[in-house]
Design an enzyme around this catalytic site. Sequence first.
Site: not given
Length: 534
Positions: A246, A473, A503
């Site tokens: 991320s 995602d 994610h």
Amino acid sequence: MPSSPRTIRTRALVSMTAMVTLLAVAGCDDDGGNEQGKASSEPSASAPAAPSGSGLPGSLTGQKLNWSSCPAPTAMQGTGEKPGSEWECATLKAPLDYAKPRGETIDLAMIRAKATGSGERIGSLVFNFGGPGGSGVSSLPGFATAYDTLRSRYDLVSFDPRGVGESAGVRCRSDKEIDASDAVDSTPDDDAEVKTAMADAKAFIKGCEKRSGKVLGHVDTVSAARDMDLMRQVLGDDKLSYFGISYGTELGGVYAHLYPKRVGRAVLDAVVDPTEDPEQGSYGQAKGFQLALDNYLADCAKKGTACPTGGDPAAGTDRIVAFLKKLDKKPLSTESGRKLTQDGALSGIAAALYDKESWKYLTLGLQEAMQLEEGNMLLAMADSMSGRDEDGRYSNINAANAAINCVDDRQRYTVTDVKAQLPRFRKASPVFGEYLAWGMLGCTGWPVDGTTDTPDVSAEGSAPILVVGNTGDPATPYEGARKMVRELGKGVGVEVTYKGQGHGAYNSGNACMTKTVNAYLLDGKVPAGGKTCR
């Protein structure tokens, strides 16, 4: 306004959207690094100027870490169980201001588990789990079983980035003040609610200045990348092996730009689009979360009467919108005595979209809220987003997220800007669009200037970097992976696609993805660009 700018986050794998970097005053140091500082006629603490050469004194580069058994995570880190005996913790000293490398220092909290395999040790594998604002010290032990194979040849290492947890953690409000702010509507419907939200945002910023003013100008992602290079030296590694998830992909891209010759084997999973400014990033998240919600609604519809949103996925969105509007006027009660507000329900829904395994809990939470008019489960999910524990203590994830985003991003938006964008954001996501549009005001009035429009992650001369995108995602839409590959430069970024939900990809349990990443990190096998795992 959300005190955490632009971002919907969750648990330890937090979403991102900080658009990092430097407008570059690029220069080569004596070991292949490109150092950058803020392009400005005025000196500013918000972007340290680049020291010549490596710039750091031997007292920092030669420091010996005092590894010892780890305590339980603190409230600032996000409370949890004390790590087991295989985990060791230490404190790394780093400059507060890299423009003054021999000046004041801050302590950075670190954690590691030594390699266990009988084969040749490669070195340390450094993790960043995202945010910005997630504590690596509290996160890594919880995720470690997913990395057991990698531990055969690597020490697993993580840290609290500057401004996070126990690394000069930014604090802006007391726990009671955070609870009280939950009553402020983050999607104001009229001028009075706008005024209230702006006043709350102003109070939040004043709290940041009062409690953490000294560090606010020094929690930028570039300084965090420099911290990682100091970490690399102190850990005794010639090159940095890295696993960024991320926001951690953005941090990894910035590191590769600054120090391309020092990149070893690096994986960027759940990729932040480095070409987007905050408005574009927020809009992309609106589309991404709506896509994930649509996928959930389609799956839920197959369950017939057990699905609280009904058998028509399109109508399911309308039902959720109607449910949220009802909460805006009348929050639901919970067993704790707290209320489930519109914002809380929205956060709880978003939390469940980060992982397909959480969809069943979203179904239960929506059943409880929409049919029984009780908000316990959605509120618990919302608490996981905000870092609130059962005792009412908050981690500093929201405060750190705001501080890092706002020192990184130059853009500052107005209420007029947001109102102009609301129709477009609502169209992108009837559920999440307004929240993310109003969140663009998160850095308005911030006391430290932002430094860049978008991050520079160009890394000519770097070793190949694995860039992993997930087509489902919600927080870091799939398109960001391809943009990262392009920006890293020819021959650097190697794209791998996972056609799945949630994610990130490596921790999805997909055997193809696990095998591909492990072969790269353990054996140096670089897959063909464009490889797809299903």
